[in-house]
Motif scaffolding. Sequence first.
Motif, PDB file in Angstrom:
ATOM      1  N   VAL A 128     -11.620 -13.030   2.551  1.00  0.00           N
ATOM      2  CA  VAL A 128     -11.942 -11.913   1.981  1.00  0.00           C
ATOM      3  C   VAL A 128     -13.236 -12.272   0.866  1.00  0.00           C
ATOM      4  CG1 VAL A 128     -11.480  -9.919   0.464  1.00  0.00           C
ATOM      5  CG2 VAL A 128      -9.795 -10.896   2.343  1.00  0.00           C
ATOM      6  N   LYS A 129     -13.758 -12.274   0.725  1.00  0.00           N
ATOM      7  CA  LYS A 129     -15.634 -12.272  -0.004  1.00  0.00           C
ATOM      8  C   LYS A 129     -15.071 -11.434  -1.443  1.00  0.00           C
ATOM      9  CE  LYS A 129     -17.716 -14.335   3.013  1.00  0.00           C
ATOM     10  NZ  LYS A 129     -17.820 -15.584   3.161  1.00  0.00           N
ATOM     11  N   LYS A 130     -15.605 -12.260  -2.346  1.00  0.00           N
ATOM     12  CA  LYS A 130     -14.892 -11.065  -3.793  1.00  0.00           C
ATOM     13  C   LYS A 130     -15.523 -10.297  -3.759  1.00  0.00           C
ATOM     14  CE  LYS A 130     -18.575 -14.071  -6.294  1.00  0.00           C
ATOM     15  NZ  LYS A 130     -19.402 -15.071  -7.332  1.00  0.00           N
ATOM     16  N   GLY A 131     -15.479  -9.670  -4.771  1.00  0.00           N
ATOM     17  CA  GLY A 131     -16.094  -8.109  -4.524  1.00  0.00           C
ATOM     18  C   GLY A 131     -15.241  -6.985  -5.334  1.00  0.00           C
ATOM     19  N   THR A 132     -16.008  -5.759  -5.242  1.00  0.00           N
ATOM     20  CA  THR A 132     -15.256  -4.758  -6.532  1.00  0.00           C
ATOM     21  C   THR A 132     -14.509  -4.087  -4.356  1.00  0.00           C
ATOM     22  OG1 THR A 132     -15.444  -4.928  -7.413  1.00  0.00           O
ATOM     23  CG2 THR A 132     -15.142  -2.430  -7.333  1.00  0.00           C
ATOM     24  N   TYR A 133     -13.387  -3.553  -4.369  1.00  0.00           N
ATOM     25  CA  TYR A 133     -12.951  -3.228  -2.759  1.00  0.00           C
ATOM     26  C   TYR A 133     -12.209  -1.106  -3.594  1.00  0.00           C
ATOM     27  CZ  TYR A 133     -13.838  -7.416  -0.633  1.00  0.00           C
ATOM     28  OH  TYR A 133     -14.793  -7.974  -0.157  1.00  0.00           O
ATOM     29  N   GLU A 134     -11.980  -0.491  -2.689  1.00  0.00           N
ATOM     30  CA  GLU A 134     -11.751   1.047  -3.072  1.00  0.00           C
ATOM     31  C   GLU A 134     -10.719   1.094  -2.368  1.00  0.00           C
ATOM     32  OE1 GLU A 134     -12.955   5.279  -4.667  1.00  0.00           O
ATOM     33  OE2 GLU A 134     -14.643   3.864  -3.635  1.00  0.00           O
ATOM     34  N   VAL A 135      -9.587   1.879  -2.518  1.00  0.00           N
ATOM     35  CA  VAL A 135      -8.593   2.284  -1.371  1.00  0.00           C
ATOM     36  C   VAL A 135      -8.202   3.412  -1.600  1.00  0.00           C
ATOM     37  CG1 VAL A 135      -5.935   1.439  -0.753  1.00  0.00           C
ATOM     38  CG2 VAL A 135      -7.751  -0.203  -1.248  1.00  0.00           C
ATOM     39  N   LYS A 136      -8.153   4.026  -1.100  1.00  0.00           N
ATOM     40  CA  LYS A 136      -7.980   5.700  -1.473  1.00  0.00           C
ATOM     41  C   LYS A 136      -6.093   5.984  -0.351  1.00  0.00           C
ATOM     42  CE  LYS A 136     -12.174   7.243  -2.253  1.00  0.00           C
ATOM     43  NZ  LYS A 136     -11.991   8.927  -3.512  1.00  0.00           N
ATOM     44  N   ASP A 137      -5.261   6.793  -0.530  1.00  0.00           N
ATOM     45  CA  ASP A 137      -4.362   7.626  -0.496  1.00  0.00           C
ATOM     46  C   ASP A 137      -3.995   6.464   0.499  1.00  0.00           C
ATOM     47  OD1 ASP A 137      -5.620   9.689  -1.413  1.00  0.00           O
ATOM     48  OD2 ASP A 137      -6.309  10.775  -0.091  1.00  0.00           O
ATOM     49  N   TYR A 138      -3.725   5.691   0.260  1.00  0.00           N
ATOM     50  CA  TYR A 138      -2.360   4.610   1.101  1.00  0.00           C
ATOM     51  C   TYR A 138      -1.097   4.759   0.863  1.00  0.00           C
ATOM     52  CZ  TYR A 138      -1.483  -0.259   3.889  1.00  0.00           C
ATOM     53  OH  TYR A 138      -1.070  -0.739   4.561  1.00  0.00           O
ATOM     54  N   PRO A 139      -0.761   4.867   2.422  1.00  0.00           N
ATOM     55  CA  PRO A 139       0.597   5.520   2.289  1.00  0.00           C
ATOM     56  C   PRO A 139       1.286   4.040   1.462  1.00  0.00           C
ATOM     57  CG  PRO A 139       0.350   4.666   4.428  1.00  0.00           C
ATOM     58  CD  PRO A 139      -0.975   5.116   3.389  1.00  0.00           C
ATOM     59  N   THR A 140       2.551   4.862   0.924  1.00  0.00           N
ATOM     60  CA  THR A 140       3.189   3.566  -0.264  1.00  0.00           C
ATOM     61  C   THR A 140       4.652   3.584   0.861  1.00  0.00           C
ATOM     62  OG1 THR A 140       4.917   5.998  -0.699  1.00  0.00           O
ATOM     63  CG2 THR A 140       3.271   5.046  -2.436  1.00  0.00           C
ATOM     64  N   LYS A 141       5.157   4.238   1.818  1.00  0.00           N
ATOM     65  CA  LYS A 141       5.999   3.367   3.052  1.00  0.00           C
ATOM     66  C   LYS A 141       5.993   2.433   4.012  1.00  0.00           C
ATOM     67  CE  LYS A 141       9.608   6.791   1.519  1.00  0.00           C
ATOM     68  NZ  LYS A 141      10.305   7.864   2.622  1.00  0.00           N
ATOM     69  N   PHE A 142       6.236   2.073   4.196  1.00  0.00           N
ATOM     70  CA  PHE A 142       5.792   0.837   5.040  1.00  0.00           C
ATOM     71  C   PHE A 142       6.684   0.205   6.123  1.00  0.00           C
ATOM     72  CE2 PHE A 142       5.065  -2.453   2.011  1.00  0.00           C
ATOM     73  CZ  PHE A 142       5.397  -3.690   2.547  1.00  0.00           C
ATOM     74  N   GLY A 143       7.092  -0.088   7.400  1.00  0.00           N
ATOM     75  CA  GLY A 143       8.682   0.060   7.939  1.00  0.00           C
ATOM     76  C   GLY A 143       8.207  -2.022   8.607  1.00  0.00           C
ATOM     77  N   ILE A 144       8.941  -1.921   9.426  1.00  0.00           N
ATOM     78  CA  ILE A 144       9.504  -3.372   9.939  1.00  0.00           C
ATOM     79  C   ILE A 144       8.541  -3.950  10.342  1.00  0.00           C
ATOM     80  CG2 ILE A 144      10.592  -4.833  11.493  1.00  0.00           C
ATOM     81  CD1 ILE A 144      12.713  -2.608  11.819  1.00  0.00           C
ATOM     82  N   GLN A 145       8.148  -5.251   9.876  1.00  0.00           N
ATOM     83  CA  GLN A 145       6.952  -6.195  10.552  1.00  0.00           C
ATOM     84  C   GLN A 145       7.478  -6.836  11.380  1.00  0.00           C
ATOM     85  OE1 GLN A 145       3.472  -5.508   9.352  1.00  0.00           O
ATOM     86  NE2 GLN A 145       4.409  -3.767   8.442  1.00  0.00           N
ATOM     87  N   LYS A 146       6.623  -7.412  12.807  1.00  0.00           N
ATOM     88  CA  LYS A 146       7.328  -8.208  13.637  1.00  0.00           C
ATOM     89  C   LYS A 146       7.740  -9.656  13.277  1.00  0.00           C
ATOM     90  CE  LYS A 146       3.697  -6.142  16.540  1.00  0.00           C
ATOM     91  NZ  LYS A 146       1.933  -6.548  16.961  1.00  0.00           N
ATOM     92  N   LYS A 147       6.911 -10.455  11.895  1.00  0.00           N
ATOM     93  CA  LYS A 147       7.311 -11.373  11.722  1.00  0.00           C
ATOM     94  C   LYS A 147       8.752 -11.667  11.194  1.00  0.00           C
ATOM     95  CE  LYS A 147       6.954 -16.049  11.750  1.00  0.00           C
ATOM     96  NZ  LYS A 147       6.445 -17.111  13.120  1.00  0.00           N
ATOM     97  N   PHE A 148       8.443 -10.367  10.380  1.00  0.00           N
ATOM     98  CA  PHE A 148      10.103 -10.177   9.445  1.00  0.00           C
ATOM     99  C   PHE A 148      11.053  -8.743   9.679  1.00  0.00           C
ATOM    100  CE2 PHE A 148       6.055 -12.608   7.435  1.00  0.00           C
ATOM    101  CZ  PHE A 148       7.618 -13.598   6.661  1.00  0.00           C
TER     102      PHE A 148
END
Length: 182
Positions: A128-148
């Motif tokens: 990931v390159k240095k810089g400014t990134y913007e996130v809009k409306d990302y869900p606060t809930k997420f479920g099971i990740q395959k490795k965990f």
Amino acid sequence: MARLIILLAVLGAEYAHAAYKLSGPYEVNVLEFIECQNMTDNRMKYTTKLTKKSKSEKVWSTNFTLPVDMDENSKMVLDADIWGTTGGWNKNAFHHEVRDLCKLMKQDLPDLYEKLIVHFGMNEGCPVKKGTYEVKDYPTKFGIQKKFPELPYGKFRAEMRMFSGDEYVGCIGVTVEVLETA
């Protein structure tokens, strides 16, 4: 008679223990973003806002400045406290160090990685390159990740300190709740 009482007590204890699960299938809910203990040297700049979309759905948005590339030389140190059963934070419940965070996320958390890469507009992926990134409306809930497939349940307060080599870059703090799912 005494043996029967002891047997019933043991069976009752076993049943109560089986009914109260400490870990298993989960859903993670981000409750809030918090300041880390040492924010004076924080070179990562971000402003984050949680917004309630509906009664059961919250999303987060942020502007995030990464001052260095996150590559194979990057490291994250995660320290988490857990909310105690009688109230109050139990310090230092979990400590973990991760080298090459981007690669680890790509390999071990592919679902979360793909969503974050898209939301952050990091179309190139790792590094990931240095810089400014913007996130809009990302869900606060997420479920099971395959490795965990299982996580311990509870409320956690975590500080994620980022390093480039041995150089401290900054910290992100978050409070999450790990809830049991069916």
